[in-house]
Design a protein around this motif. Structure first.
Motif, PDB file in Angstrom:
ATOM      1  N   THR A 217       0.827  -1.213   0.000  1.00  8.18           N
ATOM      2  CA  THR A 217       0.000   0.000   0.000  1.00  8.18           C
ATOM      3  C   THR A 217       0.856   1.255   0.000  1.00  8.18           C
ATOM      4  O   THR A 217       0.473   2.279  -0.543  1.00  8.18           O
ATOM      5  N   THR A 218       2.010   1.167   0.657  1.00 10.84           N
ATOM      6  CA  THR A 218       2.910   2.301   0.819  1.00 10.84           C
ATOM      7  C   THR A 218       4.281   1.754   1.175  1.00 10.84           C
ATOM      8  O   THR A 218       4.372   0.633   1.668  1.00 10.84           O
ATOM      9  N   GLY A 219       5.322   2.539   0.966  1.00 12.08           N
ATOM     10  CA  GLY A 219       6.646   2.105   1.404  1.00 12.08           C
ATOM     11  C   GLY A 219       6.965   2.555   2.819  1.00 12.08           C
ATOM     12  O   GLY A 219       7.974   2.144   3.383  1.00 12.08           O
ATOM     13  N   ALA A 220       6.098   3.378   3.406  1.00 13.26           N
ATOM     14  CA  ALA A 220       6.441   4.023   4.681  1.00 13.26           C
ATOM     15  C   ALA A 220       6.136   3.136   5.882  1.00 13.26           C
ATOM     16  O   ALA A 220       5.167   2.375   5.882  1.00 13.26           O
ATOM     17  N   CYS A 221       6.982   3.227   6.898  1.00 13.73           N
ATOM     18  CA  CYS A 221       6.775   2.558   8.180  1.00 13.73           C
ATOM     19  C   CYS A 221       7.061   3.561   9.288  1.00 13.73           C
ATOM     20  O   CYS A 221       7.835   4.493   9.104  1.00 13.73           O
ATOM     21  N   ALA A 222       6.464   3.318  10.457  1.00 16.80           N
ATOM     22  CA  ALA A 222       6.723   4.195  11.602  1.00 16.80           C
ATOM     23  C   ALA A 222       8.032   3.834  12.284  1.00 16.80           C
ATOM     24  O   ALA A 222       8.591   4.615  13.045  1.00 16.80           O
ATOM     25  N   VAL A 223       8.506   2.623  12.018  1.00 17.05           N
ATOM     26  CA  VAL A 223       9.742   2.153  12.627  1.00 17.05           C
ATOM     27  C   VAL A 223      10.554   1.509  11.515  1.00 17.05           C
ATOM     28  O   VAL A 223       9.996   0.977  10.557  1.00 17.05           O
TER      29      VAL A 223
END
Ligand SMILES: *Cc1c(COP(=O)(O)O)cnc(C)c1O
Ligand code: SF4
Length: 314
Positions: free
Chosen positions: A85-91
Motif C-alpha cells: 500500500t505504501t513504502g512508509a513505516c513508523a519504525v
C-alpha cells in the motif's frame, strides 16, 4: 550490563544512510535505559554489523520483484493478493526484508489504487486481500477507506487482512476513525501485528489491542526469530504469553529472510528447530507459532523441518 557507550563506536553511518534510523518515542520508552543489549534497541539501531556481506544475503531475498501482477500487487500464493500500500513505516527494523525493495513509485496507492483494483477485480481466484507495505496504517484512514470502499464492489473477495506493526510501535494510531473503518468493512477482518519480544507490549498496546478486538477482528502476531533479540525458549514463551494476554494469538515465527545487512540477526536452522521444540513442550498448543521460512517460488510459507539424521552419525 553494557552501557550505551559500548555501542557508540559501532554505529554505522553507511547503514543509517541506506536505511535511516526511525523509531517512535513510545517504543523507545519501553527499552531498558542504558542497556546496550536491550532487545528493542537491537531491532532499530544501525550498527556496523550491517556492513558485513555474506554470499546468499541479497537485495531481493523473497523474490518480490518477480511476483507483481500490477504496481504494488504481489500474488505469490493461491487466493491471496498482497498490496504494497505504501513504502512508509513508523519504525525501521534493521532486519527488514524490504529495506532494499525499490519503493519509489511502486506503491499501490500511487494512481489512486486504480491499477491494483483492476488486477484484483480481474482475477476471480483472489478471495483475500492483504494490506501490507511498508505499513498500511501509515496511510491516513480516509485513503485506506477509499481503497476498501472500491474493494467492496469486487464480488469474489471474502476476507481482508491487515499486516501492520503500528498498533505495537505506535498504539495511538488505533483511534476512533480507524476502528470505525474496520467496523464498517463487509468482510471478516484479520489484523496481523508484528512484535518480536514481550517488552514491546505495555498498557497502551494492551488498550489498542482491546479496541481492535472490539471490532470483532481476529488478532494474530507474526515475529521474526532474531539473534540477541528473542533467540531463547524463555524469550519466545514470554512473547507468546504476553501477546495472548493482550488478546493476540501467535501466528508465524519467521526464519530471517537473508537480506543484505541482516547477517548478524540470523539464527541457524538447527537452533531454530530446537527453540521451537522447546516452546512446543512448554506451552499450550495455541500459543506455539508456526516456524516458517519464505522460499522464492514456493506455494506458501515453508515450515522448517528437521534435517534427516543419518543413524550412522549417532
Ligand atoms: C506471506 C505472504 C502472504 C500470506 O501468506 P499466509 O501464509 O497466508 O500468511 C501472501 N502473499 C505474499 C506475497 C506473502 O509474502
Ligand atoms: S514495520 Fe515491518 S515493513 Fe516496516 S521496517 Fe519493520 S519489518 Fe519492515
Amino acid at each position: 550490563m553494557l552501557g550505551l557507550e559500548a555501542l557508540a563506536g559501532r554505529l554505522s553511518r553507511s547503514a543509517a544512510e541506506q536505511f535511516p534510523l526511525r523509531v517512535p518515542r513510545g517504543f523507545v520508552g519501553r527499552m531498558r535505559h542504558g542497556d546496550a543489549s536491550d532487545p528493542l534497541l537491537r531491532q532499530v539501531l544501525p550498527l556496523d554489523d550491517e556492513e558485513r556481506l555474506l554470499p546468499g544475503f541479497v537485495l531481493d531475498a523473497v523474490g518480490d520483484t518477480a511476483a507483481g501482477i500490477a504496481t504494488g500487487v504481489l500474488r505469490k500464493y493461491q487466493g491471496r493478493a498482497l498490496l504494497i500500500t505504501t513504502g512508509a513505516c513508523a519504525v525501521h527494523c534493521r532486519y527488514c526484508f524490504r529495506r532494499h525493495f525499490p519503493y519509489a513509485g511502486q506503491a499501490a496507492s500511487r494512481d489512486g489504487w486504480a491499477g491494483a483494483l483492476d488486477a484484483i477485480a480481474q482475477d476471480p481466484t483472489i478471495d483475500e486481500v492483504i494490506l501490507s507495505g511498508g505499513d498500511p496504517l501509515s496511510l491516513d484512514t480516509p485513503k485506506l477507506a477509499q481503497l476498501t470502499a472500491a474493494l467492496a464492489r469486487v464480488p469474489h473477495l471474502k476476507r481482508l487482512r491487515i499486516h501492520t506493526r503500528l498498533p505495537i510501535v505506535l498504539p495511538e494510531r488505533v483511534d476512533d476513525a480507524l476502528l470505525d473503518w474496520i467496523d464498517g468493512m463487509p468482510w471478516p477482518v484479520a489484523v496481523v501485528v508484528h512484535a518480536n519480544h514481550a517488552n514491546e507490549f505495555d498498557a497502551d498496546v494492551d488498550a489498542a489491542m482491546g479496541r481492535l478486538r472490539g471490532t470483532g477482528a481476529t488478532l494474530l502476531n507474526q515475529a521474526v526469530l532474531l539473534r540477541h533479540v528473542n533467540d531463547s525458549v524463555d524469550a519466545l514463551a514470554a512473547l507468546s504469553e504476553r501477546a495472548h494476554a493482550a488478546g493476540v494469538l501467535p501466528y508465524y515465527l519467521h526464519q530471517l529472510d537473508r537480506v543484505q545487512g541482516a547477517v548478524h540477526f540470523e539464527v541457524d536452522d538447527s537452533t531454530a528447530l530446537a527453540l521451537h521444540d522447546g516452546l512446543s513442550s512448554r506451552l499450550s498448543g495455541y500459543l506455539v507459532p508456526r516456524l516458517v521460512r519464505e522460499v522464492p517460488g514456493d506455494t506458501g510459507k515453508r515450515p522448517l523441518t528437521p534435517l534427516r539424521q543419518d543413524p550412522a552419525d549417532g
